[in-house]
Design a protein around this motif. Structure first.
Motif, short mmCIF file in Angstrom:
data_model
loop_
_atom_site.label_atom_id
_atom_site.label_comp_id
_atom_site.label_asym_id
_atom_site.label_seq_id
_atom_site.Cartn_x
_atom_site.Cartn_y
_atom_site.Cartn_z
N ILE A 76 0.84 -1.21 0.00
CA ILE A 76 0.00 0.00 0.00
C ILE A 76 0.87 1.24 0.00
N ALA A 77 1.95 1.22 0.80
CA ALA A 77 2.85 2.37 0.86
C ALA A 77 3.49 2.64 -0.50
N GLU A 78 3.83 1.61 -1.22
CA GLU A 78 4.46 1.79 -2.54
C GLU A 78 3.49 2.39 -3.54
N ARG A 79 2.20 2.11 -3.38
CA ARG A 79 1.20 2.64 -4.31
C ARG A 79 0.67 4.01 -3.91
N GLU A 80 0.92 4.43 -2.68
CA GLU A 80 0.37 5.69 -2.18
C GLU A 80 0.94 6.88 -2.97
N THR A 81 0.04 7.74 -3.45
CA THR A 81 0.45 8.88 -4.28
C THR A 81 0.83 10.11 -3.45
N GLU A 132 6.39 7.22 18.52
CA GLU A 132 6.95 8.53 18.86
C GLU A 132 7.89 9.03 17.78
N VAL A 133 8.66 8.12 17.20
CA VAL A 133 9.58 8.49 16.12
C VAL A 133 8.80 8.90 14.88
N ILE A 134 7.77 8.13 14.55
CA ILE A 134 6.94 8.45 13.38
C ILE A 134 6.32 9.83 13.54
N ARG A 135 5.76 10.09 14.72
CA ARG A 135 5.13 11.39 14.96
C ARG A 135 6.15 12.52 14.83
N ARG A 136 7.33 12.33 15.40
CA ARG A 136 8.33 13.39 15.39
C ARG A 136 8.79 13.69 13.96
N VAL A 137 9.01 12.65 13.18
CA VAL A 137 9.46 12.86 11.80
C VAL A 137 8.38 13.55 10.97
N MET A 138 7.14 13.10 11.08
CA MET A 138 6.07 13.65 10.26
C MET A 138 5.71 15.07 10.70
N GLU A 139 5.68 15.31 12.00
CA GLU A 139 5.36 16.66 12.47
C GLU A 139 6.46 17.64 12.09
N ASN A 140 7.69 17.19 12.10
CA ASN A 140 8.79 18.06 11.69
C ASN A 140 8.65 18.46 10.22
N GLU A 141 8.30 17.48 9.37
CA GLU A 141 8.10 17.80 7.95
C GLU A 141 6.90 18.72 7.76
N LEU A 142 5.84 18.49 8.51
CA LEU A 142 4.66 19.35 8.41
C LEU A 142 5.01 20.79 8.74
N VAL A 143 5.71 20.99 9.86
CA VAL A 143 6.05 22.35 10.30
C VAL A 143 6.96 23.04 9.30
N LEU A 144 7.96 22.33 8.78
CA LEU A 144 8.89 22.93 7.84
C LEU A 144 8.20 23.29 6.53
N LEU A 172 3.72 5.74 6.20
CA LEU A 172 3.50 4.30 6.04
C LEU A 172 4.83 3.54 5.99
N GLN A 173 5.80 4.11 5.31
CA GLN A 173 7.10 3.44 5.20
C GLN A 173 7.80 3.37 6.56
N LEU A 174 7.69 4.45 7.33
CA LEU A 174 8.26 4.43 8.68
C LEU A 174 7.60 3.35 9.53
N MET A 175 6.29 3.23 9.37
CA MET A 175 5.55 2.24 10.15
C MET A 175 5.94 0.83 9.72
N VAL A 176 6.04 0.61 8.41
CA VAL A 176 6.41 -0.71 7.91
C VAL A 176 7.83 -1.08 8.35
N ASP A 177 8.70 -0.08 8.44
CA ASP A 177 10.09 -0.32 8.84
C ASP A 177 10.22 -0.60 10.34
N GLY A 178 9.11 -0.51 11.06
CA GLY A 178 9.14 -0.84 12.48
C GLY A 178 9.50 0.31 13.40
N SER A 179 9.40 1.55 12.92
CA SER A 179 9.71 2.70 13.77
C SER A 179 8.68 2.82 14.89
N GLU A 180 9.12 3.32 16.02
CA GLU A 180 8.22 3.53 17.14
C GLU A 180 7.25 4.68 16.83
#
Length: 246
Positions: free
Chosen positions: A99-104, A122-134, A112-120
């Motif tokens: 699903i992640a590979e097909r996501e546009t 808290e890590v997923i939230r931090r990475v995504m929120e950082n990108e959102l803010v920037l 999704l890729q962070l989640m599939v890779d087994g990230s915690e």
């Protein structure tokens, strides 16, 4: 296509031209090449002077949002997240890899890729929120280009008016030069104020609304992906995210 933006531009022009016609004026009285050069050129130059190139490029790129804003389907986003959560409960997080590979949407795909890779979570939230803010900050910096033009435009119009009056004062002995000078004085003021209040400032505010809506849609994605990573029930996830519906 945003119909309100198109109607706003049409109404703005119609009000100016219609009011001038009702007062008995001709359209030609509002057309003045030197005044347009001073106001439009001066406003653009002043705004460019204060704007870094990267922000100017972004401002030009997002201008299309005025008439074709980004599609942020909140209902569709919730339904998509619920489907992901169902897949995760049935097949595990690794079931989301395809699903992640097909996501546009690049933002959702990263989560999704962070989640599939087994990230915690808290890590997923931090990475995504950082990108959102920037990303939001970059877009807000780009919008300031139009805000600055809206701020400079009336002042440049006044400069044009003063230049017209100077021209008039230098040619008091020549009646043929009085008309063009006075026209430059008043038309430049109209150009400056109208450009700022009918177009530039509304454009900046419209872009801010598009940016805020885009950020809210990304916040929805963050909350949904984190909920999936935490193993929450699909029904509970859907109920949690319905607050984003407008």
């Amino acid at each position: 296509m945003d119909i309100l933006s198109i109607l706003g531009v049409i109404i703005g022009f119609a009000v100016l031209l219609g009011g001038n016609f009702i007062e008995g004026g001709a359209i030609s009285t509002l057309i003045n090449g030197p005044a347009a050069l001073i106001v439009f050129g001066g406003t653009l130059g002043a705004a460019m002077l204060q704007t870094p190139m990267v922000h100017l490029k972004r401002a030009i790129k997002i201008f299309r949002w005025i008439f074709k804003p980004p599609q942020n389907a909140f209902r569709g986003g919730i339904d998509k997240i619920v489907r992901w959560s169902v897949t995760a409960r049935k097949e595990g997080l690794l079931g989301l890899e395809e699903i992640a590979e097909r996501e546009t949407d690049p933002f959702a795909r990263k989560g999704l890729q962070l989640m599939v890779d087994g990230s915690e979570p808290e890590v997923i939230r931090r990475v995504m929120e950082n990108e959102l803010v920037l990303d939001e900050q970059r877009d807000q910096d780009a919008v300031r280009f139009y805000e600055s033009m809206g701020g400079y435009s009336p002042t440049i119009g006044i400069i044009g008016a003063v230049m017209g009056l100077i021209h008039v004062m230098r040619n008091l002995a020549d009646p043929e030069q009085l008309g063009p000078g006075i026209a430059l004085a008043f038309v430049a003021t109209i150009y400056g104020v109208a450009l700022a209040n009918l177009f530039l400032l509304p454009i900046a505010n419209k872009l801010k609304m598009c940016i805020n809506e885009r950020s809210q849609h990304r916040e929805l994605m963050i909350e949904g992906i984190i909920a999936i990573a935490d193993g929450e029930n699909p029904r509970a996830i859907e109920m949690k995210l319905t607050g984003y519906l407008q």
